[in-house]
Design a protein around this motif. Structure first.
Motif, short mmCIF file in Angstrom:
data_model
loop_
_atom_site.label_atom_id
_atom_site.label_comp_id
_atom_site.label_asym_id
_atom_site.label_seq_id
_atom_site.Cartn_x
_atom_site.Cartn_y
_atom_site.Cartn_z
N ARG A 37 15.26 -36.22 30.73
CA ARG A 37 14.96 -35.60 32.03
C ARG A 37 16.00 -35.90 33.09
O ARG A 37 15.90 -35.43 34.22
N GLU A 90 5.33 -26.08 40.15
CA GLU A 90 4.94 -27.41 39.67
C GLU A 90 4.27 -28.22 40.77
O GLU A 90 3.37 -29.02 40.51
N TYR A 94 0.85 -30.10 40.27
CA TYR A 94 0.65 -31.55 40.38
C TYR A 94 -0.15 -31.94 41.62
O TYR A 94 -0.98 -32.83 41.56
N MET A 99 -3.65 -28.65 38.20
CA MET A 99 -3.82 -29.40 36.94
C MET A 99 -5.07 -30.28 37.10
O MET A 99 -5.15 -31.07 38.03
N TRP A 103 -5.71 -33.90 32.83
CA TRP A 103 -4.34 -33.56 32.44
C TRP A 103 -3.36 -34.50 33.18
O TRP A 103 -2.43 -35.05 32.56
N LEU A 107 -0.63 -37.25 31.59
CA LEU A 107 0.81 -37.21 31.89
C LEU A 107 1.31 -38.46 32.59
O LEU A 107 2.50 -38.77 32.53
N LYS A 116 12.17 -31.34 39.90
CA LYS A 116 12.89 -30.97 38.67
C LYS A 116 14.40 -30.84 38.93
O LYS A 116 15.00 -29.77 38.72
N HIS A 172 10.87 -27.76 28.48
CA HIS A 172 10.24 -27.69 29.80
C HIS A 172 9.45 -26.39 29.92
O HIS A 172 9.96 -25.32 29.59
N THR A 173 8.20 -26.52 30.37
CA THR A 173 7.36 -25.33 30.52
C THR A 173 6.73 -25.32 31.92
O THR A 173 5.55 -25.63 32.06
N1 IYR Z 1 5.02 -28.61 33.19
C1 IYR Z 1 4.86 -29.87 33.90
C2 IYR Z 1 3.81 -30.74 33.34
C3 IYR Z 1 3.99 -31.31 32.00
C4 IYR Z 1 3.07 -31.01 31.03
C5 IYR Z 1 3.12 -31.59 29.81
I1 IYR Z 1 1.66 -31.19 28.48
C6 IYR Z 1 4.16 -32.50 29.50
O1 IYR Z 1 4.22 -33.10 28.24
C7 IYR Z 1 5.07 -32.82 30.47
C8 IYR Z 1 4.99 -32.22 31.71
C9 IYR Z 1 6.20 -30.59 34.01
O2 IYR Z 1 7.17 -30.16 33.42
O3 IYR Z 1 6.28 -31.58 34.72
#
Ligand code: IYR
Length: 227
Positions: A37, A90, A94, A99, A103, A107, A116, A172-173
């Motif tokens: 990251r 995001e 967060y 979320m 969840w 995390l 990010k 990354h999603t």
């Molecule tokens: N998309 C967010 C949250 C995230 C979700 C999961 I499941 C992960 O393993 C890591 C992050 C982000 O990128 O911070």
């Protein structure tokens, strides 16, 4: 529908020790792969990205539709736009209650948050799109089959290809990901699937000291004696 001609296919039959040695070497290599990251801004040759995409595109796919599209971005202005849009989404996830607490708890050990910066620091961002359908040159709609499985396998190959070349990445999603279609000008039939920042780890990059499940945790043998 025309049919494929069938051609002979043979694989090299390796001695047993060689099979095991190759497998062990590959295991050592994939075991060292980590999601990164913090990236260095050191440039990465386009040829490496090109190779990783070509390797990913050797994945099997439902009905051989190859329902993937890789959008490789080196342009700083586009990367900035992606960062701004991803962070806005995001942040809502967060801190805006999108979320659920469960969840966020899952995390927490990873220490991620809505910031990010890697979306601008990494020399490349590769966004993989899944094609829900394709349009043939004759204008006919061709449906994709098992698109998620196919694109998921392609992404796995992409990740390992980069690692093998000594490059780091992150699956990354940002969620929801619709902004990627808009910023990257993708057509209606393509859906964002995974975004990969690609580069070298920053000098001071760290990763969580996590462990992987053991073989016993992940494998079941039948008959039981086969183990
Ligand atoms: N998309 C967010 C949250 C995230 C979700 C999961 I499941 C992960 O393993 C890591 C992050 C982000 O990128 O911070």
């Amino acid at each position: 529908m025309s049919e494929y001609p069938f051609i002979p296919y043979r694989m090299q039959c390796l001695p047993e020790e060689e099979m095991i040695a190759r497998g062990q070497e590959f295991l050592r290599e994939t075991s060292r792969r980590r999601s990164v990251r913090q990236f260095s801004s050191r440039p990465v040759p386009r040829a490496c990205i090109e190779l990783a995409i070509r390797i990913a595109a050797t994945a099997p796919s439902g009905a051989n539709r190859q329902p993937w599209r890789f959008v490789a971005v080196r342009d700083s202005a586009i990367k900035r736009k992606i960062r701004e849009a991803a962070e806005a989404e995001e942040r809502l996830s967060y801190e805006g209650g999108r979320m659920p607490p469960e969840w966020l708890e899952a995390l927490a050990p990873l220490g991620t948050d809505w910031h990010k910066p890697f979306l601008e620091t990494a020399p490349w961002i590769v966004v993989v799109f899944e094609e829900a359908y394709q349009v043939s040159p004759a204008g006919k709609r061709l449906k994709s089959y098992y698109a998620k499985e196919s694109v998921g396998i392609a992404c796995g190959l992409f990740l390992v290809a980069l690692h093998r070349m000594g490059l780091a990445t992150l699956t990354h999603t940002p969620s929801p990901m619709g902004f990627l279609s808009q910023i990257l000008g993708r057509p209606e039939n393509e859906r964002p699937f995974i975004l990969f920042p690609v580069g070298y780890p920053a000098e001071d990059a760290t990763v969580p000291d996590l462990t992987r499940k053991t073989l016993e945790d992940v494998a079941v043998w039948l008959p039981a004696e086969a183990r």
